[in-house]
Scaffold this active site. Structure first.
Site, short mmCIF file in Angstrom:
data_model
loop_
_atom_site.label_atom_id
_atom_site.label_comp_id
_atom_site.label_asym_id
_atom_site.label_seq_id
_atom_site.Cartn_x
_atom_site.Cartn_y
_atom_site.Cartn_z
CE LYS A 100 -17.76 -72.19 -98.49
NZ LYS A 100 -18.73 -71.54 -97.55
CG ASP B 37 -24.41 -70.54 -99.65
OD1 ASP B 37 -23.50 -69.71 -99.83
OD2 ASP B 37 -24.80 -70.88 -98.52
CB SER B 38 -22.50 -66.42 -103.25
OG SER B 38 -21.56 -67.23 -103.94
CD GLU C 53 -22.32 -69.90 -94.15
OE1 GLU C 53 -23.01 -69.44 -93.21
OE2 GLU C 53 -22.35 -69.43 -95.30
CD GLU D 236 -17.95 -64.16 -96.16
OE1 GLU D 236 -18.62 -63.31 -96.80
OE2 GLU D 236 -18.22 -65.38 -96.17
#
Length: 289
Positions: free
Chosen positions: A136, A67-68, A138, A205
């Site tokens: 993925k 999503d970056s 978070e 991260e």
């Protein structure tokens, strides 16, 4: 998407024919870590387009449609505004452009947090519309129930702990996490919870290095570091960052090439040749026979 295939090259420059190869699978990635050891570190980069996937695919075990892309492709201030439609479109492009790496698509903010059922509906959509192998998401212990819900229903999940960019508003920025004993313990606990829930791998991260080392030793699934430690079971970077496409990058990025300068120089040369009418030349025009 574990079959071998040939792409039709007759109609599109976007589809060069790959060498036949069986695509890697989620179980194959999970099994790279045996008895707590990953002998061959896992290579992961982000990809957002078909052509980018083609260039990276042979060198990577995993391609992450992150999503970056909100910041990298769309110029958004964070990943928070990214939509499911964006992720589906770019995920499908990356799958079309690859034939070797496991493709993982990020679930965007707001698409999975409300309930495991919401997460399943949206994750299933991503798998159907893109052909990706996994999603993925978070979050740590709070998302363990959701991870278990998805994995029991056939959707592989990669976890993500430490600095979680979707929570930037709550965290107050992108600073390294785990500098206090309490926060460090929470991050380790989050990773353990995700592993126990069935995550096949976990991104770590932006944490102080001892936390990444501790998590990697504590969980049976592979860990993928980004701003973490070389002792993680693999590494990931945003491709545009490591290629030097941006003037500012996080501290944990190593810039391997200066592609931005190459593009700017090429554009300047093109502009000069257009203005002095040296382009197009005979080689780029059609002459009467």
């Amino acid at each position: 998407m574990s079959t071998t295939f040939q792409l039709d090259t007759a109609t599109s420059r976007a589809n060069p024919t790959p060498a036949p190869m069986k695509r890697l699978t989620v179980p194959a990635i999970r099994q790279r870590k045996k008895d707590g050891v990953t002998k061959e570190p896992i290579v992961m980069l982000t990809a957002y387009t078909a052509r980018q996937a083609q260039l990276l695919d042979a060198h990577c075990d995993l391609l992450l449609v992150g999503d970056s892309l909100g910041q990298v492709i769309y110029g958004l201030p964070s990943s928070v505004p990214v939509t499911l439609d964006m992720m589906a479109a770019h995920g499908a492009a990356v799958v079309r452009g690859s034939y070797h790496a496991v493709v993982i698509v990020d679930m965007p903010f707001g698409s999975y947090e409300a309930s495991p059922e919401q997460a399943f509906t949206n994750a299933a959509r991503l798998l159907k519309e893109t052909g990706c192998a996994a999603v993925k998401l978070e979050g740590g212990e709070a998302m363990a129930e959701t991870v278990a819900f998805l994995t029991r229903r056939g959707i592989p999940v990669m976890g993500h702990v430490g600095l979680t960019p979707q929570a930037v508003n709550q965290l107050g920025g992108y600073n390294a996490r785990g500098r206090t004993r309490a926060e460090a313990a929470k991050i380790v606990g989050d990773a353990r919870a995700l592993a126990e829930a069935g995550a096949f791998a976990i991104v770590i991260e932006g944490v102080v290095e001892p936390i990444a080392v501790e998590i990697t030793a504590a969980v049976p699934c592979p860990t993928i570091g980004i701003g973490a430690s070389a002792q993680c079971d693999g590494q990931v970077l945003v491709t545009e960052d490591m290629l030097g496409m941006f003037e500012r990058v996080p501290r944990f990025v190593k810039v391997y090439e200066n592609i931005a300068e190459t593009i700017a120089e090429a554009a300047a040369t093109y502009a000069r040749e257009v203005r002095d009418r040296s382009f197009p030349g005979v080689e780029q025009t059609y002459q009467p026979k």
